[in-house]
Design an enzyme around this catalytic site. Structure first.
Site, PDB file in Angstrom:
ATOM      1  N   GLY A   1      -4.550 -12.511  -9.883  1.00 51.70           N
ATOM      2  CA  GLY A   1      -4.640 -11.076 -10.145  1.00 51.70           C
ATOM      3  C   GLY A   1      -3.830 -10.560 -11.320  1.00 51.70           C
ATOM      4  O   GLY A   1      -4.187  -9.550 -11.925  1.00 51.70           O
TER       5      GLY A   1
ATOM      6  N   GLU B   1       3.219  -9.210 -11.149  1.00 55.73           N
ATOM      7  CA  GLU B   1       2.229  -9.052 -10.081  1.00 55.73           C
ATOM      8  C   GLU B   1       1.207  -7.981 -10.436  1.00 55.73           C
ATOM      9  O   GLU B   1       1.474  -7.105 -11.263  1.00 55.73           O
ATOM     10  CB  GLU B   1       2.928  -8.648  -8.769  1.00 55.73           C
ATOM     11  CG  GLU B   1       3.024  -9.768  -7.745  1.00 55.73           C
ATOM     12  CD  GLU B   1       1.690 -10.202  -7.117  1.00 55.73           C
ATOM     13  OE1 GLU B   1       0.614  -9.959  -7.698  1.00 55.73           O
ATOM     14  OE2 GLU B   1       1.742 -10.802  -6.040  1.00 55.73           O
ATOM     15  N   ASP B   2       0.048  -8.060  -9.781  1.00 56.18           N
ATOM     16  CA  ASP B   2      -0.974  -7.036  -9.977  1.00 56.18           C
ATOM     17  C   ASP B   2      -0.671  -5.807  -9.124  1.00 56.18           C
ATOM     18  O   ASP B   2      -0.735  -4.676  -9.588  1.00 56.18           O
ATOM     19  CB  ASP B   2      -2.370  -7.593  -9.638  1.00 56.18           C
ATOM     20  CG  ASP B   2      -2.419  -8.346  -8.302  1.00 56.18           C
ATOM     21  OD1 ASP B   2      -1.391  -8.393  -7.589  1.00 56.18           O
ATOM     22  OD2 ASP B   2      -3.485  -8.876  -7.962  1.00 56.18           O
TER      23      ASP B   2
ATOM     24  N   ASP C   1       1.895  -4.633  -2.107  1.00 51.82           N
ATOM     25  CA  ASP C   1       1.310  -3.971  -0.939  1.00 51.82           C
ATOM     26  C   ASP C   1       2.365  -4.011   0.178  1.00 51.82           C
ATOM     27  O   ASP C   1       3.303  -3.212   0.181  1.00 51.82           O
ATOM     28  CB  ASP C   1       0.023  -4.734  -0.602  1.00 51.82           C
ATOM     29  CG  ASP C   1      -0.805  -4.089   0.488  1.00 51.82           C
ATOM     30  OD1 ASP C   1      -0.829  -2.850   0.556  1.00 51.82           O
ATOM     31  OD2 ASP C   1      -1.447  -4.808   1.269  1.00 51.82           O
TER      32      ASP C   1
ATOM     33  N   LYS D   1       1.944   0.141  -4.024  1.00 50.07           N
ATOM     34  CA  LYS D   1       1.516   0.960  -2.872  1.00 50.07           C
ATOM     35  C   LYS D   1       2.727   1.080  -1.949  1.00 50.07           C
ATOM     36  O   LYS D   1       2.792   0.386  -0.924  1.00 50.07           O
ATOM     37  CB  LYS D   1       0.411   0.229  -2.099  1.00 50.07           C
ATOM     38  CG  LYS D   1      -0.986   0.342  -2.641  1.00 50.07           C
ATOM     39  CD  LYS D   1      -1.932  -0.302  -1.608  1.00 50.07           C
ATOM     40  CE  LYS D   1      -3.282  -0.593  -2.162  1.00 50.07           C
ATOM     41  NZ  LYS D   1      -4.055  -1.467  -1.236  1.00 50.07           N
TER      42      LYS D   1
ATOM     43  N   PHE E   1      -8.005   0.456  -1.011  1.00 49.63           N
ATOM     44  CA  PHE E   1      -8.254  -0.868  -1.566  1.00 49.63           C
ATOM     45  C   PHE E   1      -8.858  -0.713  -2.961  1.00 49.63           C
ATOM     46  O   PHE E   1      -9.900  -0.097  -3.134  1.00 49.63           O
ATOM     47  CB  PHE E   1      -9.196  -1.667  -0.665  1.00 49.63           C
ATOM     48  CG  PHE E   1      -9.309  -3.102  -1.076  1.00 49.63           C
ATOM     49  CD1 PHE E   1      -8.339  -4.026  -0.714  1.00 49.63           C
ATOM     50  CD2 PHE E   1     -10.362  -3.524  -1.880  1.00 49.63           C
ATOM     51  CE1 PHE E   1      -8.423  -5.355  -1.118  1.00 49.63           C
ATOM     52  CE2 PHE E   1     -10.464  -4.854  -2.288  1.00 49.63           C
ATOM     53  CZ  PHE E   1      -9.493  -5.760  -1.900  1.00 49.63           C
ATOM     54  N   VAL E   2      -8.157  -1.260  -3.959  1.00 48.49           N
ATOM     55  CA  VAL E   2      -8.586  -1.059  -5.346  1.00 48.49           C
ATOM     56  C   VAL E   2      -9.024  -2.377  -5.985  1.00 48.49           C
ATOM     57  O   VAL E   2      -8.599  -3.449  -5.566  1.00 48.49           O
ATOM     58  CB  VAL E   2      -7.461  -0.414  -6.187  1.00 48.49           C
ATOM     59  CG1 VAL E   2      -7.158   0.984  -5.701  1.00 48.49           C
ATOM     60  CG2 VAL E   2      -6.193  -1.269  -6.186  1.00 48.49           C
TER      61      VAL E   2
ATOM     62  N   ARG F   1     -12.734  -8.538 -11.130  1.00 49.28           N
ATOM     63  CA  ARG F   1     -11.465  -8.718 -11.851  1.00 49.28           C
ATOM     64  C   ARG F   1     -11.600  -8.283 -13.310  1.00 49.28           C
ATOM     65  O   ARG F   1     -10.638  -7.885 -13.942  1.00 49.28           O
ATOM     66  CB  ARG F   1     -11.039 -10.192 -11.826  1.00 49.28           C
ATOM     67  CG  ARG F   1     -10.656 -10.714 -10.448  1.00 49.28           C
ATOM     68  CD  ARG F   1     -10.019 -12.085 -10.609  1.00 49.28           C
ATOM     69  NE  ARG F   1      -9.950 -12.838  -9.369  1.00 49.28           N
ATOM     70  CZ  ARG F   1      -8.972 -12.729  -8.460  1.00 49.28           C
ATOM     71  NH1 ARG F   1      -7.980 -11.886  -8.665  1.00 49.28           N
ATOM     72  NH2 ARG F   1      -8.978 -13.462  -7.369  1.00 49.28           N
TER      73      ARG F   1
END
Ligand code: 5GP
Length: 184
Positions: A44, A99-100, A103, A131, A152-153, A165
């Site tokens: 990601g 990181e992308d 969470d 988030k 959720f994205v 992606r």
């Protein structure tokens, strides 16, 4: 075309670019004499990382780690398996973990513990999206692009069933995409 599956755009291409420039400038100042090891968490973070390092004109090395998080329902459980390890020793190095999205925070917490165990000199966490509402462990990203709500994205590296992606922005999928998946 994948764009047809997007219900709404949460973060535009331009907003992403602004974040990348801002974070690149900050990190360049902070790390200019430290020859950091920039570590991308596959897959990601790839779009973000390759954009970010092009805004960091300082000596650095890059490497990648691929981990799989085990999920319990929709949440990562905190059990992390290394699929591909780094090729570089982290001992005594200043690490910048890319990181992308953060969470629950479990994956990054595990990675930080791993690199501490391997005697990294310092570890900073950089994420394009955060988030914070969803956090279940004590993990704070040191550098954050943008905070997003609990949805959720996909896009800019983030996938749904390995797709989307390559979208150049961050979006939310139409409900029909999930229905289609169930029918398939
Ligand atoms: P954590 O261990 O923080 O719960 O898990 C982080 C990982 O979960 C992220 O690196 C990402 O792969 C995945 N993830 C969490 N939220 C989202 C989301 O909204 N969209 C996508 N595509 N992946 C997410």
């Amino acid at each position: 075309m994948i764009e047809q599956d997007i219900a709404k755009v949460l973060v535009t291409r331009e907003e992403l670019e602004e974040c990348v420039v801002r974070l690149g400038n900050q990190l360049s100042k902070e790390y200019k004499d430290k020859n950091p090891l920039v570590v991308g968490v596959l897959r990601g973070s790839v779009m973000f990382m390759t954009d970010l390092v092009r805004h960091m004109p300082i000596p650095m090395e890059i490497d990648f780690i691929d981990v799989s998080s085990y999920y319990e329902g929709t949440e990562s459980s905190g059990h992390v398996k290394i699929i591909k390890d780094l090729d570089t020793s982290v001992e005594g190095r200043h690490l910048i973990l890319i990181e992308d999205i953060v969470d629950t925070g479990r994956t990054l917490l595990k990675l930080k513990e791993l690199f501490e165990y391997r005697k990294a000199e310092s570890i900073a966490v950089v994420t394009i999206l955060d988030k914070p509402e969803r956090r279940v462990v004590d993990l704070k990203a040191d550098y954050v692009g943008l905070e997003v709500p609990n949805e959720f994205v996909v896009g800019y590296g983030l996938d749904y069933a390995q797709k989307y992606r390559n979208l150049p922005y961050i979006g939310v999928l139409k409900e029909s995409v999930y229905q289609r998946e169930i029918l398939d």
